[in-house]
Structures are given as C-alpha cells and as structure tokens.
Design a protein around this motif. Structure first.
Motif, PDB file in Angstrom:
ATOM      1  N   LEU A 221       0.814  -1.114   0.046  1.00  0.00           N
ATOM      2  CA  LEU A 221      -0.047  -0.094  -0.167  1.00  0.00           C
ATOM      3  C   LEU A 221       0.791   1.197  -0.038  1.00  0.00           C
ATOM      4  N   HIS A 222       0.316   2.364  -0.253  1.00  0.00           N
ATOM      5  CA  HIS A 222       1.078   3.671  -0.453  1.00  0.00           C
ATOM      6  C   HIS A 222       1.900   4.021   0.591  1.00  0.00           C
ATOM      7  N   TRP A 223       1.366   3.724   1.698  1.00  0.00           N
ATOM      8  CA  TRP A 223       2.000   4.230   3.056  1.00  0.00           C
ATOM      9  C   TRP A 223       3.221   3.215   3.382  1.00  0.00           C
ATOM     10  N   LEU A 224       3.085   1.880   2.967  1.00  0.00           N
ATOM     11  CA  LEU A 224       4.315   1.119   3.298  1.00  0.00           C
ATOM     12  C   LEU A 224       5.522   1.294   2.239  1.00  0.00           C
ATOM     13  N   LYS A 225       5.008   1.825   0.848  1.00  0.00           N
ATOM     14  CA  LYS A 225       5.991   2.031  -0.004  1.00  0.00           C
ATOM     15  C   LYS A 225       6.706   3.188   0.234  1.00  0.00           C
ATOM     16  N   ALA A 226       6.098   4.183   0.948  1.00  0.00           N
ATOM     17  CA  ALA A 226       6.693   5.413   1.333  1.00  0.00           C
ATOM     18  C   ALA A 226       7.831   5.376   2.412  1.00  0.00           C
ATOM     19  N   LYS A 227       7.620   4.229   3.245  1.00  0.00           N
ATOM     20  CA  LYS A 227       8.787   3.879   4.341  1.00  0.00           C
ATOM     21  C   LYS A 227       9.943   3.469   3.482  1.00  0.00           C
ATOM     22  N   GLY A 228      10.018   3.012   2.501  1.00  0.00           N
ATOM     23  CA  GLY A 228      11.173   2.154   1.946  1.00  0.00           C
ATOM     24  C   GLY A 228      11.575   1.019   2.702  1.00  0.00           C
ATOM     25  N   TYR A 229      12.566   1.052   3.596  1.00  0.00           N
ATOM     26  CA  TYR A 229      12.779  -0.222   4.454  1.00  0.00           C
ATOM     27  C   TYR A 229      11.571  -0.107   5.611  1.00  0.00           C
ATOM     28  N   TYR A 230      11.005  -1.288   5.978  1.00  0.00           N
ATOM     29  CA  TYR A 230      10.033  -1.227   6.941  1.00  0.00           C
ATOM     30  C   TYR A 230      10.273  -2.592   8.069  1.00  0.00           C
ATOM     31  N   GLY A 231       9.457  -2.423   8.995  1.00  0.00           N
ATOM     32  CA  GLY A 231       9.676  -3.456  10.135  1.00  0.00           C
ATOM     33  C   GLY A 231       8.464  -4.503   9.788  1.00  0.00           C
ATOM     34  N   ILE A 232       8.667  -5.607  10.713  1.00  0.00           N
ATOM     35  CA  ILE A 232       7.673  -6.724  10.310  1.00  0.00           C
ATOM     36  C   ILE A 232       6.442  -6.500  10.693  1.00  0.00           C
ATOM     37  N   GLU A 233       6.477  -5.695  11.755  1.00  0.00           N
ATOM     38  CA  GLU A 233       4.904  -5.234  12.063  1.00  0.00           C
ATOM     39  C   GLU A 233       4.084  -4.517  11.069  1.00  0.00           C
ATOM     40  N   ALA A 234       4.986  -3.620  10.328  1.00  0.00           N
ATOM     41  CA  ALA A 234       4.406  -2.813   9.185  1.00  0.00           C
ATOM     42  C   ALA A 234       4.006  -3.870   7.936  1.00  0.00           C
ATOM     43  N   PHE A 235       4.743  -4.830   7.816  1.00  0.00           N
ATOM     44  CA  PHE A 235       4.549  -5.854   6.788  1.00  0.00           C
ATOM     45  C   PHE A 235       3.383  -6.430   7.218  1.00  0.00           C
ATOM     46  N   ILE A 236       3.008  -6.980   8.375  1.00  0.00           N
ATOM     47  CA  ILE A 236       1.547  -7.509   8.744  1.00  0.00           C
ATOM     48  C   ILE A 236       0.492  -6.645   8.758  1.00  0.00           C
ATOM     49  N   ALA A 237       0.819  -5.319   9.101  1.00  0.00           N
ATOM     50  CA  ALA A 237      -0.191  -4.314   8.929  1.00  0.00           C
ATOM     51  C   ALA A 237      -0.833  -4.126   7.692  1.00  0.00           C
ATOM     52  N   ASN A 238       0.246  -4.207   6.570  1.00  0.00           N
ATOM     53  CA  ASN A 238      -0.163  -3.908   5.157  1.00  0.00           C
ATOM     54  C   ASN A 238      -1.134  -4.990   4.923  1.00  0.00           C
ATOM     55  N   ARG A 239      -0.608  -6.052   4.956  1.00  0.00           N
ATOM     56  CA  ARG A 239      -1.575  -7.345   4.707  1.00  0.00           C
ATOM     57  C   ARG A 239      -2.850  -7.356   5.246  1.00  0.00           C
ATOM     58  N   MET A 240      -2.779  -6.944   6.767  1.00  0.00           N
ATOM     59  CA  MET A 240      -4.260  -7.023   7.380  1.00  0.00           C
ATOM     60  C   MET A 240      -5.229  -5.800   6.728  1.00  0.00           C
ATOM     61  N   GLU A 241      -4.448  -4.641   6.330  1.00  0.00           N
ATOM     62  CA  GLU A 241      -5.294  -3.485   5.578  1.00  0.00           C
ATOM     63  C   GLU A 241      -5.873  -4.246   4.028  1.00  0.00           C
ATOM     64  N   VAL A 242      -4.856  -5.041   3.497  1.00  0.00           N
ATOM     65  CA  VAL A 242      -5.437  -5.502   2.082  1.00  0.00           C
ATOM     66  C   VAL A 242      -6.528  -6.397   2.508  1.00  0.00           C
ATOM     67  N   SER A 243      -6.545  -7.194   3.305  1.00  0.00           N
ATOM     68  CA  SER A 243      -7.521  -8.231   3.994  1.00  0.00           C
ATOM     69  C   SER A 243      -8.903  -7.436   4.154  1.00  0.00           C
TER      70      SER A 243
END
Length: 314
Positions: A221-243
C-alpha cells in the motif's frame, strides 16, 4: 653531500620496497579503498532510516480530505463480532507466511532490523528476494519503545490451514507447513485501539484513499512504499489492511475491477472459511469434559503405538 629538501626526488632501492612499513602502507590503502564504498552505503542507509523515522513521527501535513472508503470500512468492521473480525482478517497464503518466518528468523539471529521485499527478483524457491538492514542507535531505541508495532506483532497467530484434513494428514511432515495468519481476539476486540495502532504504524495512512493494486501479488500500500525499509509489524499491518479492503468489497458489493481482483476476493473468502473451521475444532475441544478428552488421548496413543508394537514383534 646533498641536502634533501621537500622537493628532492629520492631514488628508491629494492630494499625500500621490501620494507615492512611500505608493505603495510600499501595494504592499508587497499583496505581504505574497500572501506570507502562500505562506509558510504552505511551512511546512506543511516540517513534513509533517520529520515523515515522523522516522517513517521511527524503528522501528515496534507491528510486526504476525503477519507472514504475509510469511514465506510470502519463502520462495517465495527458492526462485526470479534470472531467475525478475526475471520475477515485471516490470510491463507503459504508464500506470505514463509516470508514472515524468514523475517522472524533474521530478527532472532541479528536483532531488530527492517526489510524490503523485491518481487521482481525472485529466489530459486520463487519467493521474492528479502533484504534486511540491522537497526542501530536511535532507530533501534525507538523501535524498542514502539508499543503499536509490538501489539500487532504479538497478536499475530500462525497456523496450518489444512490441519486435520485427510489429504493433509497423508502428506509427509516435510510437505506440511504453516500457511495461515490471523490476529488475536484481544487485539481486534477494541476497534478504537486497533485503528489507533494501525494508524500509528502506517503514519496515518491506514484505509486512506483508494488502492488500485489490490489484485496484484505482494501488494504494498502507498504508506508502506513510502517507508522504504519497514519493520515486520508494518509488513503484517499492510497485509491486514489488504484483507480488510477485500473483505469489505466482498461484503458490501464494491466494484469488482478485473479478473485478478476477483481472484483475490475469492481467496479472502477461503480465509474466512478456514478460520471458522479452525475455530469450530477449538471450540469443540474446549467444550469436552476432562474424561472425554482423556479417552480421546488414549485412543490416539494406542492407535499410534500399534504399528510400533507390530514392528517390535516382527
């Protein structure tokens, strides 16, 4: 006798070349040339991390004036029971879980760090290349104190979607693997706290605006792309939002744009069914009395021991 001045050229001898000081100096220069690019990359990584940290701590100066479909999705999500929320957030995706386990292994062996996924550079196992960058200094200290990220991380529950199925039981242990993820009851039980944590992780980008790539694999998602490198919690949150977005489209009759999106929406429905089946098994076991559980344990132990007894008798 000649006086040697600053600009006097001195003819070197072969013995001078063999001097240990000259040898060390030559190798030091070689090492310095090797270290310069490494130090340069570390500096760039550090600057990138600190800039990302600065932006994550700063309020968004230009929030989306039209937060929809955020308000609609949250209204729908709030109307669900706790277990319905868990069901709609359940992800059945073996590749996603494998990447998650790779991240976890990196964190356990190297300490806190951040990741970036490169789907365009697949590994031999067809999973995307996973890059890792260890956190240091301020970045590491801030990560340790980040309660929202820790809440998401600690609420993640992994399980095997086909556990108990006859076809799955016949597979060798090496072919069976964790392939599903859901979130704990305590985390999704309070919608306000759930949204607050997701907003914190996403920098206020959670459910903001339309997303046109929900039908793609490895959606960022756009907010995850903006981070560049991201933490594992952001990776999970990104998938939860997609769901959440896919479930909302499924339940509320959103526009189905394209074949890929329809496939992803169908896959989201599979996750819901898997959750209810798993919950049914857990509830059934929890409702049994101690005597019945003991009988079941005894039956299974005897069944498992029978082939061993036959082998010993043979």
């Amino acid at each position: 006798m000649h006086k040697i001045g600053l600009h006097t050229k001195v003819k070197s001898s072969s013995r001078d070349h063999d001097h240990p000081c000259n040898f060390l100096s030559k190798h030091q220069k070689q090492n310095e040339r090797k270290l310069v690019p490494m130090a340069h990359h570390q500096l760039i990584d550090s600057l990138t991390s600190h800039i990302s940290l600065y932006h994550s701590q700063s309020p968004n100066p230009n929030p989306n004036p039209n937060p929809n479909p955020r308000s609609s999705i949250l209204k729908w999500f709030s109307s669900l029971s706790i277990h319905q929320r868990q069901a709609y957030l359940t992800v059945v995706d073996g590749n996603f879980v494998q990447i998650l386990l790779q991240m976890l292994a990196k964190l356990r062996s190297h300490g806190h760090g951040s990741f970036i996924l490169l789907p365009d550079l697949p590994m031999p196992n067809n999973l995307p290349t996973l890059c890792f960058k260890k956190s240091r200094g301020l970045i590491a200290r801030v990560a340790e104190s980040e309660t929202a990220g820790r809440a998401v991380f600690e609420s993640a529950r992994l399980f095997e979607s086909r556990e108990g199925e006859e076809a799955a039981n016949s597979l060798p242990p090496s072919a069976r693997r964790l392939d599903a993820l859901t979130l704990a009851e305590g985390f999704v039980g309070n919608v306000d706290q759930f949204v607050e944590a997701m907003d914190r992780i996403s920098g206020g980008g959670f459910l903001r605006g339309e997303e046109a790539e929900l039908g793609e694999d490895w959606v960022e998602l756009h907010w995850l792309k903006a981070k560049g490198y991201y933490g594992i919690e952001a990776f999970i949150a990104n998938r939860m939002e997609v769901s959440m977005r896919l479930a909302w489209l499924n339940c509320c009759g959103g526009k189905k744009r394209g074949v890929k999106l329809k496939e992803k929406m169908s896959a989201a429905g599979v996750g819901v069914n898997v959750f209810w089946r798993k919950k049914g098994c857990v509830d059934w076991w929890a409702n049994l009395d101690a005597g019945t559980r003991r009988k079941i344990f005894t039956t299974f132990i005897m069944k498992a021991a029978k082939p061993l007894v036959n082998l010993l008798n043979f």
